[in-house]
Design an enzyme around this catalytic site. Structure first.
Site: not given
Ligand code: 5GP
Length: 209
Positions: A116-120, A158, A189, A191
């Site tokens: 998932v790409d959340d905050t990137r 997201k 997810y 898992w």
């Molecule tokens: P980032 O904010 O750096 O894009 O994402 C960081 C990590 O937060 C992701 O790789 C993931 O492991 C976790 N994460 C963020 N949003 C979600 C979500 O909606 N569900 C799950 N299971 N993990 C998330």
């Protein structure tokens, strides 16, 4: 229709999203030479997409794993706000193995996989550090003219303001692939499921099968 607070994703759904993405990559003639999975969420999608990227007569694509964690997820204090320093490496490439069995990453097509790409933040860190790694190798081996091509595959992106950016040319050239763009909700997810049967039922009810 209102968006549920939690979005449930089944194993079947993950499988199909990997299959669809692999077809897209193969149609573009961009089969990667190396897959880099960001642990833990990128591991299962990386393994599945590898099967769909298999081409008869060609070797399996090697998968390397890197581990990245956000400070906040680790519960560490003194969080540093600078992008990059918010992330710590818990596992990194086995460059020795890559060089021994596979020459190097220089001039290769490299597919980075996460769930998932959340905050990137994580993807930004991964691409920046991997590009640096290749540049260092290029300087060391005096192979400055070869172009290494990075792509990113995530199951879900997201739809929200991001805290970090990816290289503009990566997005513009279609080398950032999100199988699905979703609202800013928590993704569950398979898992992580305590009760996989219930989880699958909820996924099917939401149409994520
Ligand atoms: P980032 O904010 O750096 O894009 O994402 C960081 C990590 O937060 C992701 O790789 C993931 O492991 C976790 N994460 C963020 N949003 C979600 C979500 O909606 N569900 C799950 N299971 N993990 C998330």
């Amino acid at each position: 229709m209102s968006v549920p607070d939690k979005i449930y994703i089944s194993y079947n759904n993950v499988h199909k999203l990997c299959q669809k993405t692999a077809q897209h990559i193969l149609e573009k003639n961009e089969r990667p030479d190396i897959i880099i999975a960001i642990t833990g969420g990128g591991l299962i999608p990386a393994r599945i997409i590898r099967s769909f990227l298999k081409v008869k007569g060609e070797k399996n694509i090697p998968i390397q794993a890197i581990g990245l964690s956000l400070y906040e997820d680790l519960g560490l204090e003194n969080k540093v706000e600078t992008i990059g320093k918010e992330v710590i490496r818990t596992q990194w490439l086995d460059l020795g193995a890559l060089e021994k069995h596979f020459d190097s990453m220089i001039g290769k097509k490299i597919l980075i996989v996460d769930e998932v790409d959340d905050t990137r933040t994580t993807l930004h860190y991964a691409i920046t550090e991997l590009q640096k790694e290749v540049e260092d190798q290029q300087k060391k081996l005096n192979r400055l003219n070869e172009k290494t091509e990075f792509s990113i595959f995530v199951l879900h992106n997201k739809d929200k303001p991001k805290k970090a950016e990816l290289p503009k040319e990566m997005i513009e050239s279609g080398h950032y692939i999100a199988a699905v763009t979703v609202p800013d909700k928590w993704l569950c997810y398979p898992w992580e499921a305590q009760d996989i049967d219930e989880h699958t039922v909820l996924s099917v009810e939401q149409g994520n099968n």
